[in-house]
Design a protein around this motif. Structure first.
Motif, PDB file in Angstrom:
ATOM      1  N   GLY A  49      16.528 -25.677  24.128  1.00 31.72           N
ATOM      2  CA  GLY A  49      17.510 -25.525  25.266  1.00 31.72           C
ATOM      3  C   GLY A  49      18.060 -24.176  25.481  1.00 31.72           C
ATOM      4  N   ASP A  50      19.312 -23.908  25.917  1.00 35.61           N
ATOM      5  CA  ASP A  50      19.885 -22.793  26.158  1.00 35.61           C
ATOM      6  C   ASP A  50      20.236 -22.267  24.760  1.00 35.61           C
ATOM      7  N   LEU A  51      20.176 -21.077  24.534  1.00 40.81           N
ATOM      8  CA  LEU A  51      20.653 -20.528  23.115  1.00 40.81           C
ATOM      9  C   LEU A  51      22.055 -20.973  22.537  1.00 40.81           C
ATOM     10  N   GLN A  52      22.929 -20.802  23.633  1.00 35.72           N
ATOM     11  CA  GLN A  52      24.411 -20.956  23.246  1.00 35.72           C
ATOM     12  C   GLN A  52      24.503 -22.583  22.902  1.00 35.72           C
ATOM     13  N   ASP A  53      23.673 -23.534  23.456  1.00 30.54           N
ATOM     14  CA  ASP A  53      23.855 -24.895  23.240  1.00 30.54           C
ATOM     15  C   ASP A  53      23.271 -24.936  21.614  1.00 30.54           C
ATOM     16  N   LEU A  54      22.009 -24.489  21.698  1.00 29.06           N
ATOM     17  CA  LEU A  54      21.468 -24.637  20.295  1.00 29.06           C
ATOM     18  C   LEU A  54      22.134 -23.903  19.062  1.00 29.06           C
ATOM     19  N   LEU A  55      22.807 -23.042  19.274  1.00 29.69           N
ATOM     20  CA  LEU A  55      23.709 -22.477  18.184  1.00 29.69           C
ATOM     21  C   LEU A  55      24.874 -23.492  17.882  1.00 29.69           C
TER      22      LEU A  55
END
Length: 101
Positions: A49-55
């Protein structure tokens, strides 16, 4: 689109089995499927997914064993963040398979 390989390791469990903690993590991941996709493997979980969501997701699943009463958790994270084009997990596998034929 990024891919995260994550392993959440509860330390100090009552038995060598950690499958119930893995199941707790999978339930949390299910609650994020509108923003990410994931795949459980025998040794870790892959999330894309998008990195922000993954973190955000990684933080949530890291907290899961604490919420189950564990007092120490080690989480291993590996991030593949490719920005020249969108590549999904299956795309990477298909690229390798092309070289096998």
């Amino acid at each position: 689109m990024a891919i995260v390989d994550v392993t959440v390791i509860p330390i100090g469990t009552e038995s060598p089995s950690v499958s119930k903690y893995v199941a707790d993590v999978q339930k949390i991941l299910d609650s994020y499927t509108d923003r990410i996709s994931y795949r459980l493997t025998p040794m870790s979980t892959l999330i894309e997914g998008d990195l922000q969501d993954l973190l955000e997701v990684v933080q949530a699943i890291h907290e899961a064993p604490f919420q189950a009463g564990i007092e120490r958790v080690a989480t291993n994270i590996r991030i593949d963040d490719r920005r020249d084009k969108k590549v999904k997990m299956d795309d990477k596998l298909n690229s390798v398979k092309k070289h096998l034929t």
